[in-house]
Design an enzyme around this catalytic site. Structure first.
Site, PDB file in Angstrom:
ATOM      1  N   PRO A  39      -4.032   0.201  18.986  1.00 13.52           N
ATOM      2  CA  PRO A  39      -3.748  -0.247  17.615  1.00 13.52           C
ATOM      3  C   PRO A  39      -3.870   0.820  16.532  1.00 13.52           C
ATOM      4  CG  PRO A  39      -5.869  -1.094  18.369  1.00 13.52           C
ATOM      5  CD  PRO A  39      -5.269  -0.402  19.531  1.00 13.52           C
ATOM      6  N   TYR A  76      -9.072   5.667   7.703  1.00 19.39           N
ATOM      7  CA  TYR A  76      -9.200   6.020   9.121  1.00 19.39           C
ATOM      8  C   TYR A  76     -10.195   7.184   9.202  1.00 19.39           C
ATOM      9  CZ  TYR A  76      -4.905   3.354  10.218  1.00 19.39           C
ATOM     10  OH  TYR A  76      -3.959   2.369  10.399  1.00 19.39           O
ATOM     11  N   LYS A 119       1.351  -0.112  15.174  1.00 22.30           N
ATOM     12  CA  LYS A 119       2.770  -0.203  15.550  1.00 22.30           C
ATOM     13  C   LYS A 119       3.169  -1.465  16.314  1.00 22.30           C
ATOM     14  CE  LYS A 119       3.941   3.027  13.527  1.00 22.30           C
ATOM     15  NZ  LYS A 119       4.574   2.624  12.338  1.00 22.30           N
ATOM     16  N   HIS A 125       0.833  -1.207   0.000  1.00 22.11           N
ATOM     17  CA  HIS A 125       0.000   0.000   0.000  1.00 22.11           C
ATOM     18  C   HIS A 125       0.867   1.256   0.000  1.00 22.11           C
ATOM     19  CE1 HIS A 125      -4.137  -1.629   1.464  1.00 22.11           C
ATOM     20  NE2 HIS A 125      -3.613  -2.346   0.498  1.00 22.11           N
ATOM     21  N   TYR A 144       4.078   6.514  10.418  1.00 22.89           N
ATOM     22  CA  TYR A 144       3.224   5.394  10.025  1.00 22.89           C
ATOM     23  C   TYR A 144       4.025   4.353   9.242  1.00 22.89           C
ATOM     24  CZ  TYR A 144      -0.987   2.903   8.628  1.00 22.89           C
ATOM     25  OH  TYR A 144      -1.943   1.933   8.462  1.00 22.89           O
TER      26      TYR A 144
HETATM   27  P1  RFL Z   1       2.027 -12.030  21.387  1.00 24.27           P
HETATM   28  O1  RFL Z   1       1.548 -12.026  19.970  1.00 24.27           O
HETATM   29  O2  RFL Z   1       1.041 -11.705  22.448  1.00 24.27           O
HETATM   30  O3  RFL Z   1       2.680 -13.455  21.657  1.00 24.27           O
HETATM   31  C1  RFL Z   1       3.023 -13.876  22.961  1.00 24.27           C
HETATM   32  C2  RFL Z   1       3.077 -15.379  22.956  1.00 24.27           C
HETATM   33  O4  RFL Z   1       3.486 -15.841  24.247  1.00 24.27           O
HETATM   34  C3  RFL Z   1       2.668 -16.937  24.628  1.00 24.27           C
HETATM   35  N1  RFL Z   1       2.682 -17.012  26.100  1.00 24.27           N
HETATM   36  C4  RFL Z   1       3.390 -17.947  26.787  1.00 24.27           C
HETATM   37  N2  RFL Z   1       4.187 -18.945  26.380  1.00 24.27           N
HETATM   38  C5  RFL Z   1       4.772 -19.729  27.331  1.00 24.27           C
HETATM   39  N3  RFL Z   1       4.547 -19.549  28.669  1.00 24.27           N
HETATM   40  C6  RFL Z   1       3.761 -18.557  29.113  1.00 24.27           C
HETATM   41  N4  RFL Z   1       3.559 -18.379  30.417  1.00 24.27           N
HETATM   42  C7  RFL Z   1       3.127 -17.690  28.151  1.00 24.27           C
HETATM   43  N5  RFL Z   1       2.293 -16.621  28.242  1.00 24.27           N
HETATM   44  C8  RFL Z   1       2.042 -16.229  26.992  1.00 24.27           C
HETATM   45  C9  RFL Z   1       1.312 -16.598  24.032  1.00 24.27           C
HETATM   46  O5  RFL Z   1       0.490 -17.750  23.881  1.00 24.27           O
HETATM   47  C10 RFL Z   1       1.713 -16.001  22.691  1.00 24.27           C
HETATM   48  O6  RFL Z   1       1.822 -16.972  21.674  1.00 24.27           O
HETATM   49  O7  RFL Z   1       3.259 -11.026  21.594  1.00 24.27           O
HETATM   50  P2  RFL Z   1       4.457 -10.607  20.579  1.00 24.27           P
HETATM   51  O8  RFL Z   1       5.090 -11.821  19.976  1.00 24.27           O
HETATM   52  O9  RFL Z   1       5.251  -9.633  21.343  1.00 24.27           O
HETATM   53  O10 RFL Z   1       3.723  -9.869  19.369  1.00 24.27           O
HETATM   54  C11 RFL Z   1       3.080  -8.633  19.547  1.00 24.27           C
HETATM   55  C12 RFL Z   1       1.915  -8.498  18.568  1.00 24.27           C
HETATM   56  O11 RFL Z   1       1.100  -9.642  18.627  1.00 24.27           O
HETATM   57  C13 RFL Z   1       1.079  -7.247  18.857  1.00 24.27           C
HETATM   58  O12 RFL Z   1       1.904  -6.149  19.183  1.00 24.27           O
HETATM   59  C14 RFL Z   1       0.224  -6.839  17.644  1.00 24.27           C
HETATM   60  O13 RFL Z   1      -0.735  -7.823  17.349  1.00 24.27           O
HETATM   61  C15 RFL Z   1      -0.458  -5.495  17.887  1.00 24.27           C
HETATM   62  N6  RFL Z   1      -1.364  -5.097  16.803  1.00 24.27           N
HETATM   63  C16 RFL Z   1      -0.889  -4.526  15.630  1.00 24.27           C
HETATM   64  N7  RFL Z   1       0.431  -4.351  15.445  1.00 24.27           N
HETATM   65  C17 RFL Z   1       0.903  -3.843  14.266  1.00 24.27           C
HETATM   66  O14 RFL Z   1       2.118  -3.675  14.132  1.00 24.27           O
HETATM   67  N8  RFL Z   1       0.079  -3.524  13.214  1.00 24.27           N
HETATM   68  C18 RFL Z   1      -1.269  -3.671  13.315  1.00 24.27           C
HETATM   69  O15 RFL Z   1      -1.979  -3.416  12.336  1.00 24.27           O
HETATM   70  C19 RFL Z   1      -1.798  -4.161  14.561  1.00 24.27           C
HETATM   71  N9  RFL Z   1      -3.114  -4.360  14.707  1.00 24.27           N
HETATM   72  C20 RFL Z   1      -2.728  -5.313  16.930  1.00 24.27           C
HETATM   73  C21 RFL Z   1      -3.584  -4.918  15.855  1.00 24.27           C
HETATM   74  C22 RFL Z   1      -3.265  -5.900  18.079  1.00 24.27           C
HETATM   75  C23 RFL Z   1      -4.609  -6.083  18.182  1.00 24.27           C
HETATM   76  N10 RFL Z   1      -5.070  -6.680  19.390  1.00 24.27           N
HETATM   77  C24 RFL Z   1      -5.821  -7.852  19.437  1.00 24.27           C
HETATM   78  C25 RFL Z   1      -4.503  -6.248  20.650  1.00 24.27           C
HETATM   79  C26 RFL Z   1      -4.939  -5.121  15.938  1.00 24.27           C
HETATM   80  C27 RFL Z   1      -5.458  -5.679  17.089  1.00 24.27           C
HETATM   81  C28 RFL Z   1      -6.930  -5.845  17.114  1.00 24.27           C
HETATM   82  C1  PHB Z   2      -5.727  -4.363  10.856  1.00 21.54           C
HETATM   83  O1  PHB Z   2      -5.835  -4.577   9.628  1.00 21.54           O
HETATM   84  O2  PHB Z   2      -6.023  -5.226  11.709  1.00 21.54           O
HETATM   85  C2  PHB Z   2      -5.279  -3.031  11.326  1.00 21.54           C
HETATM   86  C3  PHB Z   2      -4.839  -2.099  10.402  1.00 21.54           C
HETATM   87  C4  PHB Z   2      -4.434  -0.835  10.837  1.00 21.54           C
HETATM   88  C5  PHB Z   2      -4.465  -0.531  12.182  1.00 21.54           C
HETATM   89  C6  PHB Z   2      -4.890  -1.475  13.113  1.00 21.54           C
HETATM   90  C7  PHB Z   2      -5.294  -2.737  12.689  1.00 21.54           C
HETATM   91  O3  PHB Z   2      -4.101   0.710  12.587  1.00 21.54           O
END
Ligand code: RFL
Ligand code: PHB
Length: 396
Positions: A293, A201, A297, A72, A385
């Site tokens: 979110p 957005y 980031k 994108h 971004y």
């Molecule tokens: P995770 O993905 O939470 O993984 C942690 C892992 O550790 C395991 N765990 C354990 N394992 C062993 N023993 C234990 N005691 C444990 N406790 C936990 C868990 O099962 C899991 O597998 O952390 P990590 O790897 O640091 O990754 C971070 C990302 O997942 C997170 O920052 C992003 O998903 C945030 N986020 C977004 N980030 C972006 O860069 N771009 C996006 O567009 C974006 N959109 C989002 C998001 C997060 C969202 N939510 C659900 C908070 C959109 C959403 C809706």
């Molecule tokens: C997503 O596609 O899940 C998404 C995209 C942009 C954001 C947050 C989540 O800022």
């Protein structure tokens, strides 16, 4: 079992760290509490910064992303009856973002790791990290009802915000700096082609909404709701009507609707644990910090953390120098707070607080008009971004 680096958590941070350490010749083991299917299906991030894309390619995990990811060149801001497209490459000297779901990144990393190593244990729940401030920390975990231990030189906590490692440093040795928000995101996945080619957005009189996508056939949409909202309280018809009212604010733009296949409500928080190191325990990704979110980031910060750690362990392994490891927390906290600031800015500029007064709304709109009217203001948003380039993970 014993290893050089014990990695707690097999989400994107833990899996990528293992891949990068393996490439640098540093032994490691990943312990993940959930099963493979759960980890691969957990719906989360969608946007990869250019730097994240480059790292995945450099470590051999970019093949499917290059085939299926959607590159994108811009995002749209919609507010006050106006639509403004932030042209990312023009404003950032050529940087873009890629839409490739976190589920797919994780899938690619897991299949590489199971094929080529290092060891990755599912259903292995870490219960404690002992002796983090000694020369030989021990990770205790439970698998198939049996208690086991992993003796390590170093431990990296990649176990997310609800994991165990961020609470290992005693309260006197850590600070948690955080902020909550008075709204949540209602997120849906729908079997319908995206209504726009790029992400939208929207700041609307009814609150924030975001139109994203997972593929040319699957839409991912979010809209702000009060904290504590139960997703079951909304019918599909009500969801689409609410989304349409927040997006259909410019010209004859129409939202495409279709069957909703998943729904959830996500609270949001900004939080940083400082420092990101305690003795031989290092924190990375959501275990160290989370962002709301709105700036996309979280995943990208997790990637940049483990790139720095892989460089630091690589340096230690190659010439015995701990200088990068010693600098890790300070190096990353600087970048983490930049992303915290941007995520908070995007969130507070685009959402309506409950009972928000007209003055606060006018300030938000003034800021959004400023971005649309000034190349400098737009470039500030675009740079944040699209993200800042992380160092080469396989060098240094
Ligand atoms: P995770 O993905 O939470 O993984 C942690 C892992 O550790 C395991 N765990 C354990 N394992 C062993 N023993 C234990 N005691 C444990 N406790 C936990 C868990 O099962 C899991 O597998 O952390 P990590 O790897 O640091 O990754 C971070 C990302 O997942 C997170 O920052 C992003 O998903 C945030 N986020 C977004 N980030 C972006 O860069 N771009 C996006 O567009 C974006 N959109 C989002 C998001 C997060 C969202 N939510 C659900 C908070 C959109 C959403 C809706
Ligand atoms: C997503 O596609 O899940 C998404 C995209 C942009 C954001 C947050 C989540 O800022």
């Amino acid at each position: 079992m014993e290893t050089t680096v014990g990695i707690v958590g097999g989400g994107p941070a833990g899996l990528l760290l293992a891949r990068l350490l393996h490439a640098r010749g540093v032994a490691c083991v990943v312990l993940e509490s959930r099963d493979r299917g759960y980890v691969e299906r957990r719906q989360r991030a969608g946007i990869l910064e250019q730097g994240t894309v480059d790292v995945l390619r450099a470590c051999g995990a970019g093949e499917r992303m290059d085939r299926e990811g959607l590159v994108h060149d811009g995002i749209e801001l919609r507010f006050d009856g106006r639509a403004y497209r932030v042209d990312l490459p023009t404003l950032t000297g050529g940087r873009r973002v890629t839409v490739y779901a976190q589920t797919e990144v994780v899938r690619d990393l897991i299949s590489l790791q199971l094929a080529e190593g290092p060891p990755l244990l599912f259903d292995a729940t870490v219960t404690a990290v002992e002796g983090a401030d000694t020369a030989r920390p021990v990770v205790h975990y439970r698998r198939d009802g049996v208690d086991a231990r992993l003796d390590c030189d170093y431990v990296v906590g990649c176990d997310g915000f609800h994991g165990v490692t961020r609470t290992v440093p005693p309260p006197a040795a850590r600070r948690v700096v955080e902020r909550g928000y008075p709204y949540s995101w209602f997120g849906i996945l729908a079997d319908v082609p995206p209504s726009s080619d790029e992400l939208v957005y929207a700041h609307s009189p009814r609150g924030f909404a975001l139109a994203s996508m997972r593929s040319p056939h699957v839409s991912r949409l979010y809209f702000q709701v009060p904290n504590g909202t139960d997703p079951a309280d909304w019918s599909d018809t009500e969801i689409w009507a609410e989304l349409a009212s927040r997006f259909e604010t410019v010209g004859d733009w129409r939202l495409r609707t279709g069957p909703i296949t998943a729904r959830s409500v996500l609270p949001m928080r900004s939080s940083v644990t400082e420092p990101m190191r305690h003795g031989r325990l290092f924190l990375a990704g959501d275990a160290a910090h989370i962002v709301p979110p709105t700036g996309a980031k979280g995943l990208n910060l997790a990637v940049a953390d483990v790139v720095e750690l892989a460089r630091a362990f690589g340096r230690l392994h190659d010439d015995g120098s701990p200088d990068l490891l010693d600098a890790y927390s300070a190096t990353r906290l600087r970048a983490v707070w930049r992303a915290e600031h941007f995520s908070h800015f995007m969130t507070s500029t685009l959402h309506l607080a409950p009972d928000q007064d007209p003055f606060a709304t006018r300030l938000q709109l003034a800021q959004l008009h400023r971005i649309a009217d000034s190349r400098h203001a737009a470039a500030e948003l675009a740079e944040n971004y699209a993200g800042f380039a992380p160092p080469d993970p396989l060098a240094g």
